[in-house]
Motif scaffolding. Structure first.
Motif, short mmCIF file in Angstrom:
data_model
loop_
_atom_site.label_atom_id
_atom_site.label_comp_id
_atom_site.label_asym_id
_atom_site.label_seq_id
_atom_site.Cartn_x
_atom_site.Cartn_y
_atom_site.Cartn_z
N VAL A 180 0.84 -1.20 0.00
CA VAL A 180 0.00 0.00 0.00
C VAL A 180 0.87 1.25 0.00
O VAL A 180 2.05 1.21 0.36
N GLU A 181 0.25 2.36 -0.39
CA GLU A 181 0.96 3.63 -0.36
C GLU A 181 1.23 4.05 1.08
O GLU A 181 0.39 3.84 1.95
N ARG A 182 2.39 4.63 1.31
CA ARG A 182 2.75 5.08 2.66
C ARG A 182 1.83 6.22 3.11
O ARG A 182 1.38 6.24 4.25
N LYS A 183 1.56 7.17 2.22
CA LYS A 183 0.74 8.33 2.58
C LYS A 183 -0.76 8.04 2.57
O LYS A 183 -1.52 8.72 3.23
N ASN A 184 -1.17 7.03 1.79
CA ASN A 184 -2.58 6.67 1.68
C ASN A 184 -2.71 5.16 1.74
O ASN A 184 -2.84 4.50 0.72
N PRO A 185 -2.70 4.59 2.98
CA PRO A 185 -2.72 3.13 3.13
C PRO A 185 -3.96 2.44 2.56
O PRO A 185 -3.97 1.22 2.40
N GLY A 186 -4.97 3.19 2.19
CA GLY A 186 -6.15 2.60 1.58
C GLY A 186 -5.97 2.32 0.09
O GLY A 186 -6.81 1.70 -0.54
#
Length: 114
Positions: free
Chosen positions: A98-104
């Motif tokens: 997942v993205e670090r800044k946007n875990p969704g």
């Protein structure tokens, strides 16, 4: 000659990507003994020809020669590590990236290694 070289390169890539982590626990019975179970490293016995999964996501089987075990977790190997991070789910024995800044939001993974 070129066909042989090409085949070798493809085979080398498969060997590199297929890095299964397996091990064997040999049968400790004496030759000639009747053998109908295996004892794992924790001292737990398992019936002959049985299969099980450990809490560490390792799949094992009991055979005449002993216990064969292999890791069943595919690990993400090719993704943007600066933008993304991997998360391990022990219940499903799997990773998500997942993205670090946007875990969704999931990230693209270009390859997985066993």
């Amino acid at each position: 000659m070129n066909a042989l070289l090409g085949t070798f390169i493809i085979l080398a890539n498969f060997v590199t990507l297929c890095n299964a982590q397996c091990y064997v626990i040999p049968n400790t019975n004496n030759p000639g003994d009747l053998f109908n179970e295996c004892k794992d490293l924790s001292g737990v016995t398992h019936p002959l020809n049985s299969k099980w999964k450990t809490k560490d996501c390792v799949e094992c089987s009991c055979g005449q020669d002993g216990i064969n075990c292999c890791n069943i977790v595919a690990v993400p190997a090719s993704y943007d590590t600066s933008k993304c991070r991997k998360i391990f789910n022990k219940d499903t024995c799997s990773f998500t990236v997942v993205e670090r800044k946007n875990p969704g939001k999931t990230c693209f993974v270009g390859g997985w290694v066993m």
